[in-house]
Scaffold this motif. Structure first.
Motif, PDB file in Angstrom:
ATOM      1  N   GLY A 146     -12.275   0.488   9.218  1.00 35.49           N
ATOM      2  CA  GLY A 146     -10.962   0.234   8.518  1.00 35.49           C
ATOM      3  C   GLY A 146      -9.844   0.125   9.611  1.00 35.49           C
ATOM      4  O   GLY A 146      -8.968  -0.701   9.585  1.00 35.49           O
ATOM      5  N   ARG A 154     -10.444  -2.473 -10.023  1.00 35.63           N
ATOM      6  CA  ARG A 154     -11.190  -1.872  -8.843  1.00 35.63           C
ATOM      7  C   ARG A 154     -12.655  -1.361  -8.881  1.00 35.63           C
ATOM      8  O   ARG A 154     -12.822  -1.160 -10.036  1.00 35.63           O
ATOM      9  N   ASP A 170     -14.182   1.139  -8.391  1.00 38.44           N
ATOM     10  CA  ASP A 170     -14.424   2.457  -8.727  1.00 38.44           C
ATOM     11  C   ASP A 170     -14.175   2.844 -10.170  1.00 38.44           C
ATOM     12  O   ASP A 170     -14.700   3.768 -10.992  1.00 38.44           O
ATOM     13  N   ASP A 216     -21.467   2.463  -2.864  1.00 41.20           N
ATOM     14  CA  ASP A 216     -20.777   2.696  -1.558  1.00 41.20           C
ATOM     15  C   ASP A 216     -20.279   1.489  -1.100  1.00 41.20           C
ATOM     16  O   ASP A 216     -19.962   1.388   0.132  1.00 41.20           O
ATOM     17  N   TYR A 258     -18.027  -1.293   0.273  1.00 44.01           N
ATOM     18  CA  TYR A 258     -17.031  -1.270   1.167  1.00 44.01           C
ATOM     19  C   TYR A 258     -15.948  -2.571   0.688  1.00 44.01           C
ATOM     20  O   TYR A 258     -16.397  -3.651   0.700  1.00 44.01           O
ATOM     21  N   LEU A 259     -14.866  -2.188   0.260  1.00 46.53           N
ATOM     22  CA  LEU A 259     -13.840  -3.613  -0.127  1.00 46.53           C
ATOM     23  C   LEU A 259     -12.592  -3.076   0.676  1.00 46.53           C
ATOM     24  O   LEU A 259     -11.958  -2.376   0.709  1.00 46.53           O
ATOM     25  N   ARG A 260     -12.210  -4.513   1.050  1.00 46.10           N
ATOM     26  CA  ARG A 260     -11.019  -4.441   1.946  1.00 46.10           C
ATOM     27  C   ARG A 260     -10.161  -5.544   1.218  1.00 46.10           C
ATOM     28  O   ARG A 260     -10.733  -6.650   1.251  1.00 46.10           O
ATOM     29  N   SER A 261      -8.811  -5.323   0.962  1.00 49.58           N
ATOM     30  CA  SER A 261      -7.940  -6.216   0.560  1.00 49.58           C
ATOM     31  C   SER A 261      -7.192  -6.899   1.644  1.00 49.58           C
ATOM     32  O   SER A 261      -6.825  -6.154   2.524  1.00 49.58           O
ATOM     33  N   ARG A 267       0.867  -1.164   5.758  1.00 50.73           N
ATOM     34  CA  ARG A 267      -0.084  -1.500   4.644  1.00 50.73           C
ATOM     35  C   ARG A 267      -0.051   0.207   3.631  1.00 50.73           C
ATOM     36  O   ARG A 267      -0.100   1.036   4.524  1.00 50.73           O
ATOM     37  N   ILE A 321      -1.366  -1.401  -2.267  1.00 48.69           N
ATOM     38  CA  ILE A 321      -2.250  -1.504  -2.915  1.00 48.69           C
ATOM     39  C   ILE A 321      -2.044  -0.341  -3.800  1.00 48.69           C
ATOM     40  O   ILE A 321      -1.727   0.759  -3.745  1.00 48.69           O
ATOM     41  N   THR A 359      -3.483   1.544  -7.097  1.00 54.20           N
ATOM     42  CA  THR A 359      -4.786   1.914  -7.637  1.00 54.20           C
ATOM     43  C   THR A 359      -5.093   2.030  -9.107  1.00 54.20           C
ATOM     44  O   THR A 359      -6.108   1.629  -9.557  1.00 54.20           O
ATOM     45  N   LYS A 390      -7.490   8.091 -11.109  1.00 53.79           N
ATOM     46  CA  LYS A 390      -8.173   8.433 -10.072  1.00 53.79           C
ATOM     47  C   LYS A 390      -8.259   9.686  -9.270  1.00 53.79           C
ATOM     48  O   LYS A 390      -7.525  10.664  -9.265  1.00 53.79           O
ATOM     49  N   GLN A 431     -11.596   9.442  -4.587  1.00 54.47           N
ATOM     50  CA  GLN A 431     -11.902   7.815  -4.552  1.00 54.47           C
ATOM     51  C   GLN A 431     -10.356   7.342  -4.166  1.00 54.47           C
ATOM     52  O   GLN A 431     -10.624   6.516  -3.096  1.00 54.47           O
ATOM     53  N   ARG A 453     -10.930   7.504  -0.239  1.00 56.35           N
ATOM     54  CA  ARG A 453     -11.893   6.429   0.042  1.00 56.35           C
ATOM     55  C   ARG A 453     -11.264   4.991   0.208  1.00 56.35           C
ATOM     56  O   ARG A 453     -11.441   4.499   1.186  1.00 56.35           O
ATOM     57  N   VAL A 470      -8.996   4.798   3.220  1.00 57.39           N
ATOM     58  CA  VAL A 470      -9.780   4.572   4.382  1.00 57.39           C
ATOM     59  C   VAL A 470     -10.295   3.486   4.476  1.00 57.39           C
ATOM     60  O   VAL A 470      -9.998   2.544   5.695  1.00 57.39           O
ATOM     61  N   ASP A 471     -11.071   2.582   3.709  1.00 54.61           N
ATOM     62  CA  ASP A 471     -11.614   1.616   3.402  1.00 54.61           C
ATOM     63  C   ASP A 471     -10.435   0.474   3.710  1.00 54.61           C
ATOM     64  O   ASP A 471     -10.448  -0.607   4.449  1.00 54.61           O
ATOM     65  N   GLU A 472      -9.183   0.795   3.047  1.00 50.65           N
ATOM     66  CA  GLU A 472      -8.140  -0.090   3.288  1.00 50.65           C
ATOM     67  C   GLU A 472      -7.361  -0.163   4.359  1.00 50.65           C
ATOM     68  O   GLU A 472      -6.494  -1.088   4.749  1.00 50.65           O
ATOM     69  N   GLY A 473      -7.539   0.859   5.160  1.00 47.95           N
ATOM     70  CA  GLY A 473      -6.778   1.056   6.701  1.00 47.95           C
ATOM     71  C   GLY A 473      -5.337   1.167   6.454  1.00 47.95           C
ATOM     72  O   GLY A 473      -4.696   0.532   7.203  1.00 47.95           O
TER      73      GLY A 473
END
Lengths: 301, 538, 144
Positions: free
Chosen positions: A11, A89, A91, A98, A100-103, C15, C45, C47, C51, C55, C58, C61-64
């Motif tokens: 990330g 999304r 989820d 698991d 990994y999704l990045r926008s 972000r 973003i 959601t 949620k 979630q 998660r 983290v993934d989207e930084g």
């Protein structure tokens, strides 16, 4: 599948790469290994349901693979901001996964992709995924730009939107490896499929791959399985006879071009008023000289 | 983006545009009124009211609303109120019950018993109405996603008490379409939810003919930011969608339309609101008669209740809210509402005290008995401004309804997130207008007092031990009930849900009798129908 | 980008995740804030509803993301914010700036501060102020 994915690390790395200036990219990518992870691209006009389709496809394939996804959304020209992840999304969808999704926001890119996309994809390659899915914005010339970045390109259409004619005109039809007719429960799906096959027959590619037409609906899991199988078949075909090498060369060209275009755009944006009132040849030379004297430009922070 | 909002707004403007965006003439005259459109109260198209004698025949229902923590606490309060002579009770449910989760579900744990009662199974319903004669009272449940289940549970409780079902009266809100766009307690996708609602209405029409099985609500979209025009338009469009579904499932409009009722907020501004209700009455009657051929006047009557207050009330200088609520209540009276709930002045920042609750009640009583405004039906009818605004409002509402039709109808608009996006955009507009001072809110952006507003204190009843006790009772029921009956009930429910040609309510009632829990019934239906996938569009 | 543009978009390059934890269905505040943050230059973003804290962490983290905003109007903010903060810590993301919007009683502000919440935004607050305070919180997080 080996070590667990370092999500936090990835990330952060993706954020740094997305923010990287041209000079940063040149400095950073020295560290990134050249990856060989299969990439699947989904492109198509807004409204055809790319996002929900991508989600279901990813879930289906995630049963046997570690999947990473990148989804691009347009940056607002007014504010420079963006609403990302404007989609169902992952989820939301049932099941343990698991993925990994990045926008990503398109930022200054106008071709339907995003700044530093080749670098972002390279980072995904290096992160240990078995496969990467990329979803484009779906406007502009996204199909052309994304072609070199992915191995398998799926063009998503839907019945009734009159896309086909536009797609034909833009020469887009020849670029895709698969045609997906989404929302196939809507009237006109079969006719659209027939029309695509007809056009396809006229523009048969030299390399011998016959792009299939797949009818999908997010409400029918069987159609998703069929799409996935069609992708698998294309990946097999690519693996034979080393077809991926040519793709790699185009990829390298696009990456170089993108970086240079960005640098040139930055320089043009910051040109003095008085230069712009000079004859064109003078402007051109002034720019080229500035570029030569500072080819990479500044680091970002 | 201009920096206008950084500057303190200098002076409040009145302007000639109403809150709903309608141009209001400085001077209204007879040229603005088409006398042929005014009509008579009690006759088609009911612009002036559904009853010829208005409130002099029967005053509006003063329905004051309150929610309590546990079933036992609520039961005690209800018995007290009944002793005081009240005959209408209202039940607020907690979010887990509303969203179909049992109290032990991890998503539910932090929310058990917070905004209302936890009613996870028949045993809780029995506790709620312990020692209360269900045949003698009217109970209103604010429940939507699980409305069919709670209705079934109510009937099961009545069965056990030996109360004949025909005697039962009350309401379930049972309006899922607005949940998807403004309130969020949806569960299943749109189509099966519509089926469930239609089943409940049609079953209720036969089994509990005195019961109101739906209250089609515009209130929540209004509170979320829609204008008065949009509130009425979305509500009427939803109403027609329900009519379509009921017809699809074999209902007779002449019959079921009599038991459809509506529910709105009353905000600013005064004349918008009156026009909104008059236009709504006129439009509903015309739509039902023109599109569906309904002829019985009783089936064409647009019956509605209102809440005065909601998000129009603010925390700074709270006593001002009494004035706001008074004006809104007057608009409701001139608009011809069948029932009125007045918010307490302190609702924006705390649980209403006895004093504030009393003032809210007195507001209605003073308007009803001292002011005289209820003596003549549609007292402002025939007035140049009111008739003009009613016509304008009607035209605007039709425009919005047409836009929804052009998009493909409410169900499609909801599944795509189009309606939700419109509401969000409107809400942002509204907020920006307040921030910039274009919309005046006395005490908030003008005429402030720098000693600040009362701070928000506890706005929800919180008994820290309540959740644990609820869970304990729940576990005990699960352990002591007949598991075979549970399994048979659920199997039959699943099978019925898979078919399109049966009414689900009897299966739900059977499950309730077997002490199947809300969560179990919902999970069973989810397995068959799936869950609603919220389209996140901004 | 010139100075005027920089002033109008103080969240450029940031972000931000706007999330609805738990069962609360009132999403208008969250959507308004998301749109306003976008107009201030942020990549946002949102959601959607329902949620879980896990979630949310998660996705963050993934989207930084630089910041996570939780919108809660159901009264369950103490539990939910604590759970989200814990999940972020578990994912090695305690450095992400946390802010909260909704109906938050005054007496809970100190508790939320102790969980690391760097901004509490109630619905009467002008949106420009939300942007300014968030920009300040992120700037001091960057400096730290």
């Amino acid at each position: 599948m080996s070590e667990p994915l370092n999500r936090r690390g990835l990330g952060r790395r993706l954020s740094a790469l997305a923010d990287a200036s041209v000079a940063d990219v040149l400095a950073l990518t020295a560290e990134l290994p050249v990856g060989d992870v299969p990439r699947i691209g989904l492109t198509g006009a807004p409204g055809v349901g790319k996002s929900s389709l991508a989600g279901r496809l990813a879930l289906h394939r995630a049963a046997s693979r570690r999947i990473g996804m990148l989804a691009i959304d347009p940056t607002s020209p007014l504010s420079g901001g963006a609403i990302l992840g404007d989609r169902i999304r992952l989820d939301e969808l049932a099941g343990d996964h698991d993925i990994y999704l990045r926008s990503i926001a398109s930022r200054s890119a106008t071709d339907g992709l995003a700044d530093n996309l080749p670098e972002l994809l390279a980072a995904m390659d290096a992160a240990g995924f078995d496969e990467v899915l990329l979803e484009t914005v779906g406007v502009g010339q996204a199909e052309h730009a994304v072609r070199s970045q992915v191995d398998t390109l799926a063009l998503v259409l839907m019945p009734g939107s009159g896309d086909t004619v536009q797609a034909m005109k833009a020469g887009i039809m020849e670029l895709a490896d698969l045609y997906v007719i989404n929302k196939c429960d809507l009237p006109g799906a079969a006719q659209l499929g027939a029309e695509i096959k007809r056009i396809q027959a006229l523009a048969r590619a030299a390399d011998g791959w016959q792009p299939p037409v797949v009818q999908t609906s997010i409400h029918d899991a069987q159609t998703i399985a069929e799409l996935s199988a069609a992708i698998d078949r294309h990946q097999c075909w690519l693996a034979q006879a080393g077809r991926r090498t040519q793709g790699r060369r185009d990829r390298a060209r696009y990456r170089l071009r993108l970086l240079l275009e960005r640098r040139v755009a930055e320089l043009i944006d910051s040109l003095d008023e008085d230069v712009l009132s000079q004859p064109l040849a003078t402007q051109f030379t002034a720019l080229a000289e500035t570029l030569a004297s500072a080819p990479a430009g500044p680091r970002s922070r | 983006m201009s920096s206008k909002a950084d500057v303190e707004p200098t002076a409040p403007r009145l302007g000639q545009t109403s809150m709903a965006g309608i141009e209001v003439p400085v001077r209204a005259g007879p040229d603005l009124v088409d006398p042929t459109r005014v009509g008579e109260p009690g006759t088609m198209p009911f612009t002036r009211g559904i009853f010829p004698d208005g409130y002099s025949g029967r005053l509006w229902t003063i329905r004051q609303y309150s929610g309590f923590g546990t079933a036992e606490e609520s039961n005690r309060r209800y018995r007290f109120l009944l002793d005081q002579g009240q005959t209408g009770l209202s039940v607020a449910l907690d979010l887990p019950t509303q969203c179909g989760y049992d109290p032990v579900d991890p998503m539910a744990r932090p929310e058990v018993g917070k905004v209302g009662v936890s009613l996870s199974n028949l045993a809780e319903m029995e506790l709620l109405f312990d020692a209360i004669d269900l045949g003698a009272i009217s109970t209103s449940f604010t429940i939507n996603g699980t409305a069919a289940i709670i209705y079934a549970m109510y009937l099961a409780a009545a069965d056990k008490k030996g109360v004949p079902r025909e005697k039962l009266t009350g309401t379930i809100q049972n309006d899922i379409l607005k949940e998807y766009v403004a309130r969020g307690t949806w569960i299943f996708p749109v189509r099966p939810s519509m089926r469930l609602i239609a089943d409940t209405i049609l079953y209720s029409n036969e089994a509990t003919p005195r019961f109101n099985p739906i209250s089609i609500a515009g209130a929540h979209v209004r509170d979320a930011g829609a204008t008065a025009v949009e509130e009425m338009a979305y509500t009427l469009a939803n109403g027609l969608a329900y009519v379509d579904e009921l017809l699809r499932r074999g209902g007779d409009a002449e019959k079921f339309a009599k038991r459809l009722s509506f529910f709105f907020y009353v905000h600013q501004d005064f004349f918008d609101e009156i026009a909104k209700f008059r236009a709504g009455r006129r439009l509903w009657a015309k739509l039902l008669s023109e599109r569906y051929g309904v002829t019985d006047p009783k089936a064409l009557m647009f019956r509605f209740g209102v809440v005065c207050g909601g998000s129009s009330l603010i925390a700074p200088q709270p006593l001002n809210n009494i004035i706001r609520v008074t004006i809104e209540t007057m608009a409701a009276v001139f608009g011809g509402a069948q029932s009125i709930f007045t918010c307490a002045f302190d609702e924006a920042f705390q649980i209403p005290t006895e004093t504030s609750a009393e003032i809210a009640l007195r507001t209605q009583q003073i308007l009803a008995y001292e002011s005289g405004i209820a003596r003549s039906v549609d007292a402002l009818g025939g007035g140049y401004l009111v008739e003009h605004l009613t016509d304008r409002m009607e035209a605007e509402i039709i425009e919005v309804m047409r836009a929804i039709d052009d998009y493909g109808g409410v169900e499609r608009a909801i599944e795509d997130g189009w309606l939700q996006m419109r509401i969000a955009e409107r809400a942002l507009e509204r907020k920006l207008k307040v921030d910039s001072g274009d919309t005046v809110i006395v005490g908030q952006n003008f005429f402030r007092r720098d000693d600040g507003a009362p701070e928000v204190t506890e706005t929800f009843r919180l008994d820290p031990t309540a959740a644990a006790r609820v869970v304990e009772k729940y576990e005990r029921v699960r352990q002591t009930r007949d598991q075979h009956k549970v399994e048979r009930g659920l199997a039959a429910l699943r099978e019925a849900a898979a078919r399109d040609d049966v009414n689900l309510v009897p299966y739900l009632i059977d499950c309730c009798h077997a002490y199947v829990t809300v969560g179990e019934m919902v999970d069973c239906l989810k397995a068959e129908w799936g869950e609603f996938q919220e389209p996140v569009r901004l | 980008m010139n100075t005027a543009e920089a002033l109008a978009t103080p969240l450029r390059g940031k972000r931000i995740l706007v999330a609805k934890p738990g069962l609360d269905g009132h999403d208008i505040g969250a959507k308004i804030v998301a749109l306003r943050l976008r107009n201030a230059g942020a990549e946002v973003i949102y959601t959607g509803l329902r949620k879980s804290p896990a979630q949310i962490a998660r996705i963050a983290v993934d989207e930084g993301v630089d910041a996570v905003g939780l919108s809660i109007l159901s009264g369950s903010h103490r539990d939910l914010v604590a759970q989200v903060a814990e999940c972020l810590r578990a994912e090695d993301a305690a450095d992400i700036t946390l802010f909260v919007g909704g109906t938050i009683p005054a007496e809970d502000h100190a508790f939320l501060d102790s969980l690391g919440v760097r901004g509490i935004f109630t619905s009467d607050m002008p949106l420009d102020r939300v942007v300014a305070e968030l920009a300040a919180a992120l700037a001091s997080a960057d400096a730290a």
